[in-house]
Write an enzyme that holds these catalytic residues in place. Structure first.
Site, mmCIF file in Angstrom:
data_model
loop_
_atom_site.group_PDB
_atom_site.id
_atom_site.type_symbol
_atom_site.label_atom_id
_atom_site.label_comp_id
_atom_site.label_asym_id
_atom_site.label_seq_id
_atom_site.Cartn_x
_atom_site.Cartn_y
_atom_site.Cartn_z
ATOM 1 C CB THR A 20 -0.957 0.044 1.213
ATOM 2 O OG1 THR A 20 -1.723 1.257 1.145
ATOM 3 C CG2 THR A 20 -0.242 0.008 2.547
ATOM 4 C CG ASN A 22 -3.668 5.330 2.835
ATOM 5 O OD1 ASN A 22 -3.222 5.758 3.886
ATOM 6 N ND2 ASN A 22 -4.914 5.542 2.448
ATOM 7 C CG ASP A 82 -9.578 -1.942 -2.971
ATOM 8 O OD1 ASP A 82 -8.869 -0.919 -3.064
ATOM 9 O OD2 ASP A 82 -10.701 -2.023 -3.501
ATOM 10 C CB SER A 83 -10.508 -0.572 2.660
ATOM 11 O OG SER A 83 -9.425 0.319 2.501
HETATM 12 P P1 ITT Z 1 -3.555 1.835 -1.675
HETATM 13 O O1 ITT Z 1 -4.411 1.464 -2.882
HETATM 14 O O2 ITT Z 1 -2.147 2.185 -2.036
HETATM 15 O O3 ITT Z 1 -3.617 0.798 -0.589
HETATM 16 P P2 ITT Z 1 -5.568 3.930 -1.252
HETATM 17 O O4 ITT Z 1 -5.723 5.042 -0.270
HETATM 18 O O5 ITT Z 1 -5.709 4.272 -2.721
HETATM 19 O O6 ITT Z 1 -4.156 3.183 -0.999
HETATM 20 P P3 ITT Z 1 -7.867 2.226 -1.541
HETATM 21 O O7 ITT Z 1 -7.736 2.196 -3.011
HETATM 22 O O8 ITT Z 1 -8.135 0.935 -0.815
HETATM 23 O O9 ITT Z 1 -6.561 2.823 -0.853
HETATM 24 O O10 ITT Z 1 -8.962 3.300 -1.176
HETATM 25 C C1 ITT Z 1 -9.546 3.273 0.048
HETATM 26 C C2 ITT Z 1 -10.268 4.569 0.294
HETATM 27 O O11 ITT Z 1 -11.394 4.253 1.114
HETATM 28 C C3 ITT Z 1 -9.385 5.507 1.101
HETATM 29 O O12 ITT Z 1 -8.720 6.417 0.283
HETATM 30 C C4 ITT Z 1 -10.407 6.167 2.018
HETATM 31 O O13 ITT Z 1 -11.001 7.228 1.347
HETATM 32 C C5 ITT Z 1 -11.452 5.071 2.227
HETATM 33 N N1 ITT Z 1 -11.144 4.286 3.446
HETATM 34 C C6 ITT Z 1 -10.715 2.996 3.506
HETATM 35 N N2 ITT Z 1 -10.490 2.614 4.776
HETATM 36 C C7 ITT Z 1 -10.766 3.705 5.535
HETATM 37 C C8 ITT Z 1 -10.699 3.958 6.909
HETATM 38 O O14 ITT Z 1 -10.269 3.041 7.778
HETATM 39 N N3 ITT Z 1 -11.055 5.161 7.344
HETATM 40 C C9 ITT Z 1 -11.486 6.103 6.499
HETATM 41 N N4 ITT Z 1 -11.547 5.971 5.175
HETATM 42 C C10 ITT Z 1 -11.202 4.763 4.677
#
Ligand code: ITT
Length: 209
Positions: A20, A22, A82-83
């Protein structure tokens, strides 16, 4: 290396790259998996690894694609997740588009504003939402397993709190009468979708060891 395995547990059984970019997500993952006998590596050690296009229709599909692609290219075991957030009154939007709900490169504030606007006039009992998280583990030859977790709450009327990231300021837990961003990491890491998924991840990984 971003963290050696906890000194109280036996020496690391293997290295796993956390796929990730993030940083906030990664901090939560490391905290939740603190006691595993694993040496976790960060993506910054592998600058030539590409950004994986998240074009799946489900969190699982995207997590699997990220983990298997990065494992094949790096030759390492990789965990990727992915979340996102599903809001019932919006037909489960933003879902897999959570990171770019207000457009490619949107800030968390822009995504939250768009969400609150879309829910204008929707009364509290109908503002139900679910955070979902899929975590995949892969080796260079392919997927080992994928697990999921979820956490239910309500979308607040306005952002509150300064902890966490993403939709945390608008994700309200009625039992605590606070948003995730107000509750802070200790309580979030007890309840969150990521925690639920990583508990299953931990169990499956320990079975493999
Ligand atoms: P990676 O793909 O590199 O892991 P990303 O931030 O792009 O990083 P995702 O594609 O999984 O991650 O997008 C998840 C989004 O969903 C994230 O940017 C948040 O906006 C939201 N999200 C996921 N988990 C969260 C959490 O625990 N708290 C708040 N928002 C969350």
């Amino acid at each position: 290396m971003i963290r050696k395995a906890d000194a109280r547990v036996s020496s690391p059984v293997r290295q796993i790259l956390i796929g990730t970019r993030n940083i906030k997500k990664r901090e939560e993952i490391l905290e939740i998996l603190r006691e595993l006998p694993v040496e976790f590596l960060g993506l910054e050690r592998f600058p030539s690894l590409p950004e994986v296009l998240e074009d799946g229709h489900s969190f699982q599909e995207n997590a699997i694609k990220k983990a298997t692609t990065l494992a094949r290219l790096s030759g390492l075991w990789v965990m990727a997740e992915d979340s996102g957030l599903e809001v019932d009154a919006l037909g489960k939007e933003p879902g897999v588009f959570s990171a770019r709900y207000a457009g490619e490169g949107a800030t968390y504030e822009e995504n939250n504003s768009k969400l609150l606007k879309a829910l204008e006039g929707v009364p509290t009992p109908r503002r139900t939402a679910t955070f979902r998280c899929a975590v995949a583990l892969a080796r260079p030859e392919g997927l080992i397993f994928v697990v999921e977790g979820s956490c239910k709450g309500l979308i607040a009327q306005e952002p509150r709190g300064r902890h966490g990231f993403g939709y945390d300021p608008v994700f309200y837990l009625p039992e605590y009468k606070k948003t995730f961003a107000e509750l802070g990491p200790e309580i979030k890491n007890r309840l969150s979708h990521r925690t639920q998924a990583l508990k299953r991840f931990k169990e499956k990984l320990l079975e493999l060891f």
